[in-house]
Write a protein that holds these residues in place. Structure first.
Motif, mmCIF file in Angstrom:
data_model
loop_
_atom_site.group_PDB
_atom_site.id
_atom_site.type_symbol
_atom_site.label_atom_id
_atom_site.label_comp_id
_atom_site.label_asym_id
_atom_site.label_seq_id
_atom_site.Cartn_x
_atom_site.Cartn_y
_atom_site.Cartn_z
ATOM 1 N N GLU A 1 -14.957 -6.063 7.105
ATOM 2 C CA GLU A 1 -14.260 -6.041 5.817
ATOM 3 C C GLU A 1 -13.536 -4.696 5.678
ATOM 4 O O GLU A 1 -13.924 -3.819 4.905
ATOM 5 N N TYR A 2 -12.438 -4.546 6.434
ATOM 6 C CA TYR A 2 -11.792 -3.240 6.588
ATOM 7 C C TYR A 2 -11.112 -2.781 5.293
ATOM 8 O O TYR A 2 -11.179 -1.598 4.932
ATOM 9 N N GLU A 3 -10.436 -3.681 4.604
ATOM 10 C CA GLU A 3 -9.772 -3.294 3.359
ATOM 11 C C GLU A 3 -10.791 -2.865 2.301
ATOM 12 O O GLU A 3 -10.548 -1.948 1.518
ATOM 13 N N LYS A 4 -11.934 -3.524 2.303
ATOM 14 C CA LYS A 4 -12.992 -3.193 1.353
ATOM 15 C C LYS A 4 -13.627 -1.843 1.690
ATOM 16 O O LYS A 4 -14.079 -1.105 0.813
ATOM 17 N N ALA A 5 -13.660 -1.525 2.983
ATOM 18 C CA ALA A 5 -14.329 -0.307 3.433
ATOM 19 C C ALA A 5 -13.531 0.942 3.117
ATOM 20 O O ALA A 5 -14.099 2.020 2.855
ATOM 21 N N ILE A 6 -12.183 0.856 3.136
ATOM 22 C CA ILE A 6 -11.323 2.039 3.063
ATOM 23 C C ILE A 6 -11.576 2.894 1.810
ATOM 24 O O ILE A 6 -11.779 4.112 1.924
ATOM 25 N N ASN B 1 -16.909 9.183 9.017
ATOM 26 C CA ASN B 1 -16.089 8.483 8.020
ATOM 27 C C ASN B 1 -14.614 8.487 8.415
ATOM 28 O O ASN B 1 -13.897 7.496 8.215
ATOM 29 N N THR B 2 -14.148 9.626 8.969
ATOM 30 C CA THR B 2 -12.744 9.715 9.396
ATOM 31 C C THR B 2 -12.457 8.747 10.540
ATOM 32 O O THR B 2 -11.436 8.046 10.544
ATOM 33 N N LEU B 3 -13.370 8.683 11.518
ATOM 34 C CA LEU B 3 -13.203 7.744 12.632
ATOM 35 C C LEU B 3 -13.241 6.301 12.131
ATOM 36 O O LEU B 3 -12.491 5.442 12.611
ATOM 37 N N ALA B 4 -14.121 6.041 11.149
ATOM 38 C CA ALA B 4 -14.208 4.689 10.592
ATOM 39 C C ALA B 4 -12.906 4.321 9.868
ATOM 40 O O ALA B 4 -12.430 3.180 9.961
ATOM 41 N N LEU B 5 -12.309 5.294 9.152
ATOM 42 C CA LEU B 5 -11.033 5.044 8.484
ATOM 43 C C LEU B 5 -9.922 4.765 9.496
ATOM 44 O O LEU B 5 -9.098 3.851 9.318
ATOM 45 N N ALA B 6 -9.895 5.560 10.578
ATOM 46 C CA ALA B 6 -8.891 5.334 11.624
ATOM 47 C C ALA B 6 -9.050 3.934 12.223
ATOM 48 O O ALA B 6 -8.065 3.216 12.465
ATOM 49 N N GLU B 7 -10.303 3.511 12.422
ATOM 50 C CA GLU B 7 -10.567 2.180 12.976
ATOM 51 C C GLU B 7 -10.089 1.089 12.010
ATOM 52 O O GLU B 7 -9.488 0.090 12.427
ATOM 53 N N CYS B 8 -10.355 1.286 10.692
ATOM 54 C CA CYS B 8 -9.939 0.294 9.691
ATOM 55 C C CYS B 8 -8.419 0.124 9.686
ATOM 56 O O CYS B 8 -7.900 -1.008 9.713
ATOM 57 N N LYS C 1 -7.221 -1.629 12.747
ATOM 58 C CA LYS C 1 -7.471 -3.075 12.691
ATOM 59 C C LYS C 1 -6.481 -3.765 11.753
ATOM 60 O O LYS C 1 -6.160 -4.939 11.944
ATOM 61 N N LEU C 2 -6.020 -3.021 10.730
ATOM 62 C CA LEU C 2 -5.058 -3.585 9.780
ATOM 63 C C LEU C 2 -3.609 -3.337 10.219
ATOM 64 O O LEU C 2 -2.674 -3.554 9.445
ATOM 65 N N ASP C 3 -3.432 -2.830 11.480
ATOM 66 C CA ASP C 3 -2.118 -2.571 12.098
ATOM 67 C C ASP C 3 -1.304 -1.534 11.330
ATOM 68 O O ASP C 3 -0.073 -1.534 11.372
ATOM 69 N N ASN C 4 -1.989 -0.638 10.624
ATOM 70 C CA ASN C 4 -1.307 0.471 9.950
ATOM 71 C C ASN C 4 -1.442 1.687 10.863
ATOM 72 O O ASN C 4 -2.319 2.539 10.697
ATOM 73 N N TYR C 5 -0.558 1.780 11.858
ATOM 74 C CA TYR C 5 -0.707 2.781 12.915
ATOM 75 C C TYR C 5 -0.454 4.201 12.403
ATOM 76 O O TYR C 5 -1.056 5.158 12.900
ATOM 77 N N ILE C 6 0.427 4.337 11.417
ATOM 78 C CA ILE C 6 0.724 5.679 10.897
ATOM 79 C C ILE C 6 -0.527 6.288 10.256
ATOM 80 O O ILE C 6 -0.902 7.427 10.541
ATOM 81 N N LYS C 7 -1.208 5.502 9.385
ATOM 82 C CA LYS C 7 -2.440 5.979 8.750
ATOM 83 C C LYS C 7 -3.526 6.228 9.783
ATOM 84 O O LYS C 7 -4.286 7.205 9.699
ATOM 85 N N ALA C 8 -3.594 5.352 10.773
ATOM 86 C CA ALA C 8 -4.616 5.505 11.814
ATOM 87 C C ALA C 8 -4.432 6.818 12.552
ATOM 88 O O ALA C 8 -5.391 7.573 12.777
ATOM 89 N N THR C 9 -3.180 7.115 12.943
ATOM 90 C CA THR C 9 -2.934 8.368 13.673
ATOM 91 C C THR C 9 -3.117 9.582 12.775
ATOM 92 O O THR C 9 -3.510 10.656 13.246
ATOM 93 N N ASP C 10 -2.825 9.424 11.453
ATOM 94 C CA ASP C 10 -3.069 10.536 10.532
ATOM 95 C C ASP C 10 -4.539 10.952 10.552
ATOM 96 O O ASP C 10 -4.860 12.144 10.591
ATOM 97 N N TYR C 11 -5.417 9.982 10.497
ATOM 98 C CA TYR C 11 -6.845 10.291 10.498
ATOM 99 C C TYR C 11 -7.327 10.748 11.871
ATOM 100 O O TYR C 11 -8.219 11.589 11.976
ATOM 101 N N LEU C 12 -6.744 10.211 12.960
ATOM 102 C CA LEU C 12 -7.154 10.633 14.305
ATOM 103 C C LEU C 12 -6.731 12.073 14.593
ATOM 104 O O LEU C 12 -7.369 12.756 15.402
#
Length: 657
Positions: free
Chosen positions: A268-273, A298-305, A308-319
């Motif tokens: 439940e990635y949207e719920k987790a964010i 938590n940061t790694l979990a956010l990047a994973e979420c 998974k939701l194909d939001n690559y910009i947010k994912a790389t921001d957290y990574l």
């Protein structure tokens, strides 16, 4: 019914707003406090150490590196002056700062020599601190055999009651074992009204279940923990310290982060964010500048979420969020997320690079880690078994004590049975004695009634006697008044008036006695006031304009002392009225002071601001009847009269028993 519901709703909203405003204001104050400056303003290492370890949000304005630089300056200065106490305090602070920065090896390198060389000479709080730092460092470095050693020392010093290993079992992957041991150890000491402890308890169990992949059950525990910590933080009935509040805020952040990680496990990635982002902000705010593996997770979990939701910009921001993972599982997870990201974006070469990194890491740690893990687990289990053996031996000793107590109780029962027989035999005698005592009590009651009646009759007779004595003295005073009217000599009239005044002073004593409930003592404040009024009635011409102050409140004297006091005071006041103010008495003042405390020596003082004694007062003393009378009356009080000539009149005083 509807109005009641609305009122309750309004009250709840008001309380929530008030609590939030209080929390916000408290947060602002905490953020604005310059702890770094307060730390520098303290005088020595001992005070600075106490302040440092009792300030939860110490890095609110200055980073740990600023603190570290300052502590090193103080440490160098203490080493130059050979101040051993300050050296140890600064080293202890330095070790904690390195731990806060995540440099566990450096922290351990400082703390371990202190533990080995100075543990015996440290005070109990310093021992607690250094053992806590070592325990935390060994846990982070996965040196569980050393951690066991430290916990054993804690128990020997009385800092903890039992040596628990549930957190070590969890670190070794034995989550169910850890949970069972934790529930056994903690539940028995947890109080129902301890909301903070209850929140920790539910969060810990939830974490063990989450790590054991029992995600749905874990989520229920986390939600219960979240409710408990909110109750703790909004509880206005109990006063919490700054450290307790800061710990509560951090725990709240950890619980929210664990809820988010549960939603990640459930897909439940949207719920987790929102949970993960809120957790990151809370931990950063209240655990400011400290290294935290929870923020990394938590940061790694956010990047994973977001990946998974194909939001690559947010994912790389957290990574790219300055991640510096220390735990191998976090390093592997970061590499895996990078590999997934590059794979999804079509950069298969970089994806392969990160996958190969993970393979190399796993190859390097799998064999060695597995062996070390087994050794650590064996060590923990062995120590756990040793503790269990000691616990069993202790239980055996307690059972033996119980057996002895039971035997002693049986012996007591036998003794009681024998005693009961003798008691029954003696009971008949007691009944006889009781009946006889009732008869005696009746006789005593009758005698008591007769005695009480006699005492009442005696009091009545004494009051009657004092009343008659007073009347007789008044009759004498009246006879002296008649004699005054039939006498033409001024000297004789003056002598008769003095005699009448003295008789009135004695009569007043007897009047006060028969008016009192207690016939043994006279309350002197009221007596002196009545005596002054009586004397003023004799000297109508000069007494009413004089300001008289009487300070004898609470003083009580028996008749043997009250009569001499009354006669002395009569002489003194009469003399003041007659001689002290010959011209104008509008500014005349008389001060009478009498003090008597039970068991201590009493004190009497009489002063006036009149013209004072004449120059030949010493020669007149031998011929004056008043002075000779006062001297003899003072002798009756087992003292002597003292006279002081002052610029503003005269002072008479003496101490008495």
């Amino acid at each position: 019914m509807k109005n009641t519901f609305i009122l309750r709703l309004i009250f709840t909203l008001f309380l929530s707003v008030f609590t939030c405003l209080g929390i916000a204001q408290e947060s602002i104050v905490s953020q604005n406090e310059d702890y770094y400056k307060q730390f520098q303003d303290l005088e020595n290492g001992e005070l600075r150490s106490f302040f440092f370890f009792n300030t939860p949000n110490r890095y609110n304005q200055n980073s740990p590196y600023d603190w570290l630089d300052t502590v090193k300056v103080y440490l160098n200065s203490s080493e130059k002056t050979n101040d051993s106490v300050s050296i140890r305090n600064y080293q202890l602070i330095e070790s904690q700062i390195y731990y806060d920065l995540g440099n566990y090896e450096k922290s351990l390198a400082i703390a371990r020599p202190m533990y080995e060389d100075f543990l015996e000479v440290l005070d109990i709080e310093s021992k607690r601190t250094i053992l806590g730092v070592l325990d935390d460092n060994y846990a982070k470095l996965e040196l569980y055999d050393k951690q066991i050693e430290i916990r054993r020392v804690k128990r020997e010093l009385g800092l903890i009651d039992n040596v628990a290993f549930y957190d070590i079992y969890a670190s070794l992957g034995q989550y169910r074992k850890a949970m069972r041991d934790y529930m056994t150890e903690e539940k028995k000491v947890l109080k129902d009204d301890d909301y903070f402890g209850q929140a920790i308890y539910n969060n810990t169990i939830g974490n063990y279940l989450r790590l054991d992949k029992s995600t749905a059950t874990a989520l229920s525990y986390f939600k219960k923990a979240e409710g408990l910590i909110k109750v703790f933080l909004s509880d206005v009935t109990n006063q919490h310290t700054d450290k307790e509040i800061a710990d509560g805020r951090i725990l709240n952040g950890l619980i929210i982060g664990n809820i988010g990680k549960c939603h990640v496990q459930l897909g439940e990635y949207e719920k987790a964010i929102p949970f993960l982002e809120e957790s990151r902000e809370i931990i950063k705010k209240y655990n400011k500048s400290k290294f935290s593996s929870d923020i990394i997770e938590n940061t790694l979990a956010l990047a994973e979420c977001y990946l998974k939701l194909d939001n690559y910009i947010k994912a790389t921001d957290y990574l790219s969020d300055d991640l510096n993972p220390i735990k191998s599982e976090n390093i592997l997870k970061r590499n895996r997320i990078f590999a997934d990201y590059y794979f999804k974006t079509g950069d298969f070469q970089n994806s392969t690079v990160y996958l190969k990194k993970n393979i190399r890491i796993r190859d390097s740690i799998d064999g060695l880690a597995s062996n070390i893990k087994n050794q650590q687990l064996t060590s923990v289990v062995a120590q756990d078994l040793e503790n269990s053996r000691k616990a069993i031996e202790q239980q055996k000793a307690q059972l033996e004590e119980s057996r002895k107590d039971i035997k002693a109780r049986d012996d007591k029962i036998s003794l009681v049975f024998v005693s009961l027989i003798f008691t029954l035999i003696g009971f008949a005698g007691l009944v006889y004695a009781y009946l006889k005592s009732i008869k005696n009590q009746r006789l005593i009651a009758e005698q008591k009634f007769i005695i009480e009646n006699s005492l009442v009759e005696k009091d009545s007779l004494l009051k009657e006697i004092h009343h008659r004595v007073k009347n007789n003295l008044q009759m004498v005073s009246s006879l002296l008044s008649l004699q005054t009217k039939n006498t033409r000599s001024k000297a004789a009239i003056a002598a008769l008036e003095e005699g009448k005044s003295r008789v009135k002073a004695m009569a007043l004593i007897h009047q006060k006695l028969y008016q009192n409930d207690d016939l043994s003592v006279i309350e002197m404040q009221g007596y002196i006031e009545s005596l002054i009024n009586s004397i003023q009635s004799v000297y109508k011409k000069g007494g009413h304009s004089i300001n008289i102050t009487i300070d004898a409140e609470g003083v009580e004297l028996d008749i043997d002392r009250a009569i001499p006091f009354g006669l002395i005071l009569n002489e003194l006041v009469s003399n003041s009225f007659k001689y002290a103010f010959p011209n104008d008495d509008s500014d005349g003042k008389i001060y009478i002071h009498l003090r008597k405390i039970t068991g201590q020596e009493g004190f009497f003082e009489y002063t006036d601001n009149g013209i004072g004694l004449p120059e030949d007062s010493d020669e007149r003393a031998s011929s004056s009847m008043g002075i000779r009378l006062m001297s003899r009356l003072a002798n009756q009080l087992q003292t002597s009269m003292n006279t002081d000539k002052t610029q503003d009149g005269v002072r008479f005083w003496f101490n008495f028993k």
